[in-house]
Write a protein that holds these residues in place. Structure first.
Motif, short mmCIF file in Angstrom:
data_model
loop_
_atom_site.label_atom_id
_atom_site.label_comp_id
_atom_site.label_asym_id
_atom_site.label_seq_id
_atom_site.Cartn_x
_atom_site.Cartn_y
_atom_site.Cartn_z
N MET A 9 0.92 -1.15 -0.12
CA MET A 9 0.25 0.13 0.06
C MET A 9 0.77 1.24 -0.11
O MET A 9 0.64 2.14 -0.79
CB MET A 9 -0.81 -0.08 1.23
CG MET A 9 -2.07 -1.00 1.28
SD MET A 9 -3.11 -0.65 2.47
CE MET A 9 -3.97 0.70 2.19
N LEU A 10 1.91 1.39 0.81
CA LEU A 10 2.75 2.37 0.84
C LEU A 10 3.65 2.63 -0.45
O LEU A 10 3.65 3.82 -0.77
CB LEU A 10 3.88 2.28 1.94
CG LEU A 10 4.60 3.51 2.17
CD1 LEU A 10 4.01 4.79 2.60
CD2 LEU A 10 5.72 3.06 3.25
N ALA A 11 4.13 1.66 -1.08
CA ALA A 11 4.81 1.72 -2.30
C ALA A 11 3.65 2.32 -3.46
O ALA A 11 3.95 2.95 -4.07
CB ALA A 11 5.34 0.40 -2.76
N PHE A 12 2.56 1.55 -3.34
CA PHE A 12 1.45 2.18 -4.44
C PHE A 12 1.32 3.47 -4.35
O PHE A 12 1.05 4.30 -5.28
CB PHE A 12 0.17 1.11 -4.12
CG PHE A 12 -1.07 1.67 -5.24
CD1 PHE A 12 -0.92 1.51 -6.51
CD2 PHE A 12 -2.09 2.29 -4.36
CE1 PHE A 12 -2.04 1.81 -7.16
CE2 PHE A 12 -3.06 2.70 -5.37
CZ PHE A 12 -2.82 2.43 -6.56
N LEU A 13 0.88 3.98 -3.02
CA LEU A 13 0.66 5.45 -2.83
C LEU A 13 1.62 6.36 -3.28
O LEU A 13 1.53 7.45 -3.99
CB LEU A 13 0.06 5.59 -1.48
CG LEU A 13 -1.08 4.99 -0.92
CD1 LEU A 13 -1.21 4.86 0.58
CD2 LEU A 13 -2.37 5.45 -1.72
N LEU A 14 2.99 5.97 -3.06
CA LEU A 14 4.24 6.93 -3.12
C LEU A 14 4.29 6.75 -4.83
O LEU A 14 4.75 7.79 -5.56
CB LEU A 14 5.44 6.44 -2.70
CG LEU A 14 5.19 6.90 -1.04
CD1 LEU A 14 6.47 6.22 -0.24
CD2 LEU A 14 5.28 8.39 -0.89
N GLY A 15 4.16 5.70 -5.38
CA GLY A 15 4.36 5.25 -6.74
C GLY A 15 3.41 6.21 -7.60
O GLY A 15 3.82 6.65 -8.65
N SER A 16 2.18 6.13 -7.43
CA SER A 16 1.14 7.04 -8.02
C SER A 16 1.70 8.39 -8.06
O SER A 16 1.40 8.88 -9.08
CB SER A 16 -0.18 6.81 -7.24
OG SER A 16 -0.86 5.27 -7.12
N ASP A 17 1.87 9.05 -7.14
CA ASP A 17 2.51 10.26 -7.12
C ASP A 17 3.88 10.48 -8.14
O ASP A 17 3.92 11.55 -9.02
CB ASP A 17 2.81 10.91 -5.80
CG ASP A 17 1.58 11.20 -4.93
OD1 ASP A 17 0.56 11.84 -5.41
OD2 ASP A 17 1.42 10.72 -3.89
N TRP A 18 4.45 9.51 -8.05
CA TRP A 18 5.71 9.57 -8.74
C TRP A 18 5.59 9.53 -10.42
O TRP A 18 6.07 10.28 -10.95
CB TRP A 18 6.93 8.46 -8.36
CG TRP A 18 8.12 8.72 -9.00
CD1 TRP A 18 9.04 9.64 -8.95
CD2 TRP A 18 8.78 7.76 -9.94
NE1 TRP A 18 10.44 9.40 -9.83
CE2 TRP A 18 9.84 8.02 -10.38
CE3 TRP A 18 8.26 6.58 -10.65
CZ2 TRP A 18 10.79 7.58 -11.23
CZ3 TRP A 18 9.16 5.74 -11.26
CH2 TRP A 18 10.40 6.30 -11.66
N PHE A 19 4.77 8.67 -10.67
CA PHE A 19 4.34 8.45 -12.08
C PHE A 19 3.52 9.42 -12.40
O PHE A 19 3.57 9.91 -13.72
CB PHE A 19 3.50 6.98 -12.35
CG PHE A 19 4.48 5.88 -12.28
CD1 PHE A 19 5.43 5.51 -13.34
CD2 PHE A 19 4.35 4.88 -11.24
CE1 PHE A 19 6.04 4.49 -13.27
CE2 PHE A 19 5.39 3.60 -11.18
CZ PHE A 19 6.22 3.44 -12.25
N ALA A 20 2.73 10.19 -11.69
CA ALA A 20 2.10 11.28 -12.07
C ALA A 20 2.99 12.64 -12.06
O ALA A 20 2.48 13.83 -12.48
CB ALA A 20 0.65 11.56 -11.24
N GLY A 21 4.03 12.62 -11.76
CA GLY A 21 5.08 13.71 -11.62
C GLY A 21 4.62 14.68 -10.54
O GLY A 21 5.13 15.93 -10.51
#
Length: 517
Positions: A170-182
């Motif tokens: 869950m933590l990786a998904f939430l942070l990854g979503s922001d990273w991919f969205a820039g």
């Protein structure tokens, strides 16, 4: 069935280890991804605030565990081996209830006094972040209790790791979503993500623990001649362990992060927190931490049955050396290619953190030694030694404050911690020997291993101006050095090789000078 068979025998150990390693492999990838993503989606100052909030949360978790975690680790294997089902459920409920009350109180205190903590850290704008970290403290405390202490000690690693993977994922998904969205996020957003991940993991852990307790309720005691440990002994174990926590925590990474944040500011706290976080990630996936929930109950069960301290330390030594074999290539990499590795992990903003990471990883070796020394003291109920030597460490935070306030660097701070760890560990080892417990780790093999890796590190540093290393070739060089150095050093003693040969004769032949027959 939960109550059938020997829950700490060889077959159970293999099943539990397989489930544990499978879960930790997935969790390792997700946790490391979350660590790297946080360094990218948070601005440098926000990352420092986030690290300070996590340090405050970990401080609260340590202070709100009054030795009950070691009480659980010490007595649950005995109860699981000898007691009836209702007694096992009763002791689990008592220990869990007491610890949950402490975690809830600690979380409430951090949330209510977040302004004061922020002022203490000279990070006044961080008060909302610290207030939310109080909620993370309580929820994450519950989750660790269910996953690591209860399910892990009961050798239900499949259930424990399922809950851990949910948190990391869950933590990786939430942070990854922001990273991919820039997107760049704030420290408050990052702590909010921590809370969401902890809630998901804790909920699943609670359900799985209740299911295990339900399956144990009708278990019949194997024999009627077992006497549970006396409450006085358990109280002494809890009190001494808690005092040792407080003493050790006074110079731990969380407290030092808070000191660095107050004296050197958020940017220095970001570098120190980044380096500490990475070294912690490495340590968590070495055998002494990675397999702790599997090996520790097994070792305690071994000692409680046989009272053979020599055999106990022989097994502890193999466990410790397995971590050293895996840690040293990482140390060598950051000695030779620290800037490249730090840039890969955290981007250009952390490029200069390479030497700090290398020193922090050297300190990790002594932290691992502290793990096995602590286990040895608690197994023989010699917890007073841990407390007695821990009092000497009260000088470390005081010296750290004077060092940094007088212009000292992060490198000098870490050297101070390394020297303190060595003094602490070897002092306790000598005290155990004087008390009649000969703690031996076959130091000759470790010395040979360190010597060969030192030679290899010098060769890589010397060849830097002559050979152009990129990321793949630098990693390959360190892995090759690790394999060759370990095979040449042959770190296992003859007694260790004889024990390892029961599991893998080939490994015993390759890693010892006197192969087992």
């Amino acid at each position: 069935m939960s109550g059938s068979g020997n829950p700490y025998g060889a077959a159970a150990l293999r099943r539990s280890a397989l489930a544990y390693l499978s879960g930790r492999a997935v969790s390792a990838l997700l946790t490391f991804s979350a660590f790297a993503l946080a360094a990218r989606v948070l601005p440098l100052e926000a990352y420092g605030t986030y690290m300070a909030a996590l340090a405050a949360m970990e401080t609260g978790l340590a202070l709100s565990t009054p030795g009950l975690d070691w009480v659980a680790a010490r007595i649950l294997p005995e109860y699981r081996l000898h007691a009836a089902g209702r007694a096992i459920v009763g002791i689990i409920s008592q220990l869990a209830g007491m610890q949950m009350a402490f975690y809830a109180c600690a979380g409430a205190v951090l949330s209510l006094y977040a302004d004061h903590v922020a002022n203490l850290l000279r990070m006044e704008t961080a008060a909302p972040v610290l207030s939310l970290a109080g909620a993370v403290l309580a929820v994450e405390g519950f989750g660790r209790l269910y996953r690591e202490q209860m399910l892990g000690t009961l050798m239900r690693q499949g259930a424990a790791q399922s809950a851990q993977v949910v948190r990391s994922g869950m933590l990786a998904f939430l942070l990854g979503s922001d990273w991919f969205a820039g997107h760049e996020i704030t420290a408050l957003d990052a702590v909010r993500y921590e809370l969401m991940a902890s809630c998901g993991s804790t909920g699943l852990g609670a359900v799985l623990l209740l299911r295990e307790m339900w399956s144990l309720r009708h278990r019949v005691a194997p024999s009627g001649d077992w006497t549970p440990p006396r409450r006085k002994q358990l109280l002494k174990l809890a009190v001494n362990t808690y005092i040792s926590y407080l003493l050790a925590f006074a110079y731990g990474s969380q407290m030092l992060t808070l000191i660095v944040a107050r004296i050197l500011g958020a940017d220095a706290a970001a570098v120190f927190g980044f380096s500490t976080n990475f070294s912690d990630q490495v340590r968590r996936y070495l055998p002494t931490d990675l397999l702790r929930s599997v090996i520790q109950p097994t070792l305690i069960a071994f000692f409680s049955r046989r009272r053979d301290f020599g055999g106990f330390t022989l097994r502890v030594g193999i466990w410790f050396k397995s971590s050293m074999i895996l840690l040293m290539p990482v140390v060598v990499y950051f000695i030779a290619f620290g800037r490249m590795g730090a840039t890969l992990l955290g981007g250009e903003r952390f490029r200069e953190a390479g030497p700090v990471i290398a020193l922090m990883l050297v300190g990790t070796a002594l932290t691992i030694l502290r793990r096995v020394v602590e286990l040895s003291c608690n197994a023989v109920l010699a917890t007073d030694l841990y407390v007695r030597w821990g009092f000497w460490l009260l000088a470390v935070p005081v010296m750290a404050v004077f060092l940094l306030a007088s212009g000292g660097s992060l490198t000098e701070l870490i050297l101070l911690v390394i020297a303190s760890e060595a003094f602490f560990n070897f002092g306790i080892i000598l005290a155990l020997r004087r008390r009649g417990y000969p703690f031996r780790l076959a130091w000759g093999g470790l010395l040979r291993l360190a010597t060969w890796y030192g030679v290899g590190a010098c060769a890589l540093v010397w060849s830097g101006p002559l050979v152009r290393f990129d990321m793949p070739t630098s990693v390959a060089a360190c892995l090759l050095l690790g394999a060759v150095g370990t095979l040449v050093a042959k770190p296992l003693s003859a007694a260790e090789a004889a024990l390892v040969s029961a599991w893998s004769p080939r490994a015993a032949r390759l890693l010892s000078r006197m192969p087992a027959e």
